[in-house]
Design a protein around this motif. Sequence first.
Motif, PDB file in Angstrom:
ATOM      1  N   ALA A 253      10.020  -6.034   1.952  1.00  0.00           N
ATOM      2  CA  ALA A 253       9.649  -6.905   0.832  1.00  0.00           C
ATOM      3  C   ALA A 253       9.174  -6.088  -0.366  1.00  0.00           C
ATOM      4  O   ALA A 253       9.363  -6.481  -1.514  1.00  0.00           O
ATOM      5  CB  ALA A 253       8.563  -7.884   1.273  1.00  0.00           C
ATOM      6  N   ALA A 254       8.556  -4.950  -0.081  1.00  0.00           N
ATOM      7  CA  ALA A 254       8.057  -4.104  -1.175  1.00  0.00           C
ATOM      8  C   ALA A 254       9.119  -3.120  -1.659  1.00  0.00           C
ATOM      9  O   ALA A 254       8.855  -2.324  -2.566  1.00  0.00           O
ATOM     10  CB  ALA A 254       6.813  -3.354  -0.704  1.00  0.00           C
ATOM     11  N   GLY A 255      10.282  -3.158  -1.017  1.00  0.00           N
ATOM     12  CA  GLY A 255      11.347  -2.246  -1.435  1.00  0.00           C
ATOM     13  C   GLY A 255      11.094  -0.800  -1.054  1.00  0.00           C
ATOM     14  O   GLY A 255      11.527   0.120  -1.750  1.00  0.00           O
TER      15      GLY A 255
ATOM     16  N   LEU B 271       6.069   9.980   3.223  1.00  0.00           N
ATOM     17  CA  LEU B 271       4.813   9.439   3.791  1.00  0.00           C
ATOM     18  C   LEU B 271       5.100   9.029   5.230  1.00  0.00           C
ATOM     19  O   LEU B 271       6.167   8.476   5.517  1.00  0.00           O
ATOM     20  CB  LEU B 271       4.315   8.238   2.971  1.00  0.00           C
ATOM     21  CG  LEU B 271       2.975   7.611   3.384  1.00  0.00           C
ATOM     22  CD1 LEU B 271       2.209   7.108   2.148  1.00  0.00           C
ATOM     23  CD2 LEU B 271       3.117   6.451   4.375  1.00  0.00           C
ATOM     24  N   ILE B 272       4.179   9.312   6.124  1.00  0.00           N
ATOM     25  CA  ILE B 272       4.341   8.911   7.521  1.00  0.00           C
ATOM     26  C   ILE B 272       3.369   7.772   7.810  1.00  0.00           C
ATOM     27  O   ILE B 272       2.163   7.925   7.615  1.00  0.00           O
ATOM     28  CB  ILE B 272       4.080  10.083   8.485  1.00  0.00           C
ATOM     29  CG1 ILE B 272       4.949  11.289   8.078  1.00  0.00           C
ATOM     30  CG2 ILE B 272       4.386   9.661   9.931  1.00  0.00           C
ATOM     31  CD1 ILE B 272       4.716  12.528   8.925  1.00  0.00           C
ATOM     32  N   LEU B 273       3.916   6.640   8.232  1.00  0.00           N
ATOM     33  CA  LEU B 273       3.084   5.477   8.543  1.00  0.00           C
ATOM     34  C   LEU B 273       3.031   5.309  10.059  1.00  0.00           C
ATOM     35  O   LEU B 273       4.036   4.955  10.689  1.00  0.00           O
ATOM     36  CB  LEU B 273       3.653   4.214   7.881  1.00  0.00           C
ATOM     37  CG  LEU B 273       2.901   2.906   8.162  1.00  0.00           C
ATOM     38  CD1 LEU B 273       1.448   2.982   7.682  1.00  0.00           C
ATOM     39  CD2 LEU B 273       3.604   1.724   7.483  1.00  0.00           C
TER      40      LEU B 273
ATOM     41  N   LEU C 151       0.825  -1.214   0.000  1.00  0.00           N
ATOM     42  CA  LEU C 151       0.000   0.000   0.000  1.00  0.00           C
ATOM     43  C   LEU C 151       0.859   1.265   0.000  1.00  0.00           C
ATOM     44  O   LEU C 151       0.506   2.253  -0.654  1.00  0.00           O
ATOM     45  CB  LEU C 151      -0.972  -0.025   1.187  1.00  0.00           C
ATOM     46  CG  LEU C 151      -2.132  -1.014   0.985  1.00  0.00           C
ATOM     47  CD1 LEU C 151      -2.854  -1.313   2.302  1.00  0.00           C
ATOM     48  CD2 LEU C 151      -3.136  -0.468  -0.035  1.00  0.00           C
ATOM     49  N   CYS C 152       1.990   1.244   0.711  1.00  0.00           N
ATOM     50  CA  CYS C 152       2.898   2.400   0.653  1.00  0.00           C
ATOM     51  C   CYS C 152       3.346   2.644  -0.787  1.00  0.00           C
ATOM     52  O   CYS C 152       3.370   3.779  -1.262  1.00  0.00           O
ATOM     53  CB  CYS C 152       4.109   2.172   1.552  1.00  0.00           C
ATOM     54  SG  CYS C 152       3.773   2.466   3.299  1.00  0.00           S
ATOM     55  N   ARG C 153       3.661   1.580  -1.467  1.00  0.00           N
ATOM     56  CA  ARG C 153       4.082   1.706  -2.871  1.00  0.00           C
ATOM     57  C   ARG C 153       2.938   2.244  -3.727  1.00  0.00           C
ATOM     58  O   ARG C 153       3.133   3.133  -4.551  1.00  0.00           O
ATOM     59  CB  ARG C 153       4.523   0.349  -3.427  1.00  0.00           C
ATOM     60  CG  ARG C 153       5.965  -0.005  -3.083  1.00  0.00           C
ATOM     61  CD  ARG C 153       6.340  -1.331  -3.705  1.00  0.00           C
ATOM     62  NE  ARG C 153       6.412  -1.240  -5.145  1.00  0.00           N
ATOM     63  CZ  ARG C 153       7.535  -1.039  -5.826  1.00  0.00           C
ATOM     64  NH1 ARG C 153       8.673  -0.916  -5.178  1.00  0.00           N
ATOM     65  NH2 ARG C 153       7.529  -0.974  -7.135  1.00  0.00           N
TER      66      ARG C 153
END
Lengths: 391, 391
Positions: A58-60, A92-94, A25-27
């Motif tokens: 894992a998503a880089g 982005l801040i998670l 989702l970040c990607r």
Amino acid sequence: MQNFDFRSPTYFAFGRDTEHRAGELCRRFGAKKVLLHYGQGSVIRSGLLDRVKQSLEAAGVDFVELGGVVPNPHLSLVYEGIEICRRESVDLILAVGAGSAIDSAKAIAVGAVNQEDIWQLITERKEITKALPVATVLTLPATGSEASSSTVITNTATKQKYGFGSELLRPVFSIMNPELTFTLPQYQTACGIMDMMSHLFERYFTPSTGVDLTDRMIEACLLSIIDNTKVVMQEPVNYDARANLMWAGTLAHNNIVGVGRVQDWSSHAMEHELSALYDVAHGAGLAVVFPAFMRYTMDHDIERYAQLASRVWQVEPQFKNLRQTALAGIEALEAFIRDELKLPLSFAELGAKAEDIPYLTERCRFGAQDKLGHFRPLSRADVAEIYKLAL
Amino acid sequence: MQNFDFRSPTYFAFGRDTEHRAGELCRRFGAKKVLLHYGQGSVIRSGLLDRVKQSLEAAGVDFVELGGVVPNPHLSLVYEGIEICRRESVDLILAVGAGSAIDSAKAIAVGAVNQEDIWQLITERKEITKALPVATVLTLPATGSEASSSTVITNTATKQKYGFGSELLRPVFSIMNPELTFTLPQYQTACGIMDMMSHLFERYFTPSTGVDLTDRMIEACLLSIIDNTKVVMQEPVNYDARANLMWAGTLAHNNIVGVGRVQDWSSHAMEHELSALYDVAHGAGLAVVFPAFMRYTMDHDIERYAQLASRVWQVEPQFKNLRQTALAGIEALEAFIRDELKLPLSFAELGAKAEDIPYLTERCRFGAQDKLGHFRPLSRADVAEIYKLAL
């Protein structure tokens, strides 16, 4: 019904195992460098933080970390986050955790890309035109911050707890796995439930007319919360009950049930002074303030209180004595707070003091015409009386 | 509760005079060249189209026009719109009208930027990765297309009426002024109400368990629709009643009340064959199909039907005879359709013919294992029986 503009653009990934989708989702939302923002204890101990990190790797997706958020999140950590975001070019801040982590992330998101001091922006309620995107992995249904446009920050130096809002603060995505709430302590579950019920009450008590659809939507959320509370208090690992509560917390505050109506929000303002002064849990403070607010304002719109009692608390209406009906509804809420939530109902139980009432009253953020709230606008004398009713 | 992903990004501008904001909103969403898409009669006669054009001109937004949409919108006009969009480099389609104009706009939005033939995409239910943005000025609360991810298009040559869905089809903004619905004929108001109630029923009849929050949200919408229908049928210019109905139509179909549950949708499939063959109003077809579907499937989950009867139709539950309770709920719906909506309840009243039942059944789009719907999956024999119950 009032004219309204409404947009809730948050992407919800809801259900079992959804934390593994944080990286994906970040990607999808274009993040290249994430600030992972979280609290102190349970997200680390439970392994959740590790699972989120693995998903990002894992998503880089590159990330930096800032832990240490506390309940009623502090301004000092916000400054630290702003510094990191600027230095590391975070995009982005998670937030991983409860409303405190999310609210802290929102304040950082504003401060990182605006010139003005963040506390000045908050206290002066300035309109902002930019903020970093915020996303969340939610661990406690309560504040609704996972979809709301608002944040609440505490300045420990000045003992001020202030809210701030902008449509730019609605998270771009929120990951909501009800299983993450299985291990919540009973007290935290209860405080969260009181918080979400309060978000519904703040919207329910309105001077607007012709709003029966949103009335009924609010009542629907309250009915489901009451039923599912009884289940989780007996059976904390009941997935469906946890799931219904978690989604109810979102609906209670993303404003889908509050559009087209003037809302009150005086009880939140009164509670903010309690938790700023005594550092009590927001939900516990609300449990003390709300019944007192209701008893004080019921005669202002006895039909609305009777409707709530009848539809939500299953009180049989006494049509020749609506006041008795309304009162039975407030008593049912008090019984629910005492017997199901096991939260305080008085200053004494909360650890607040009668002699602080003048100070608490003075600190409240009164608005236009020096009044608080919009259902039955409250003067300083009214606010002091409500605090007294809560003794 | 099922895992779900949900996002409803549509920006709603709701209330009086909001059509004057069409230009401002087109600009905000980056439009440079708009296709203004609309029907034949009322939007022109009422002056709405002129007001929208003035708003676009005032905002400096260039536009081309394509009118002529009819109810159960035709594929032929969609091809015309695709051609215009490509030729004129349109970058946003603004539908002004009812669900038919919006659905037609959505099909054009897909066809304009995809190589494959639009009817092939629809019939093969292909997944798409791009579409032009669609926006709406809504004039009839009914289909929910102003916020939904779906469109329904009729191929008059083959007499096929097919639905198609993609998250890309959710409108970027929708302007909703309840005053625009004051002059709707009683029959159109009623068909719209039946449509939105059907969207709620399709979600209510589910095999999913642990979904009491969405159950209650659906019931809340139904209760409000029933109350406000009684008002508008007596007083067509009652603003609040029109406003509550208009917003209910959106909530009934943007899926906020349908997340986390398997939904049925067999009644819509059965109705689509009726309106494709006889060109009847969708809402009128649904009024005929739904009570028959309910009578046929009630024994599959009598508790759910009893709950609906008790909570929505105020039937006093007979706990030793839930079937009687459930049946009283269906009868209450039939009475509402007949007495309040004044819509047909039978093939005879609709102008449909018993001898067409084999053809209608054959045309239905059966899914996995040759079944229709998900509440109580229906075989061809079941569907034929339901049509017969509706005679």
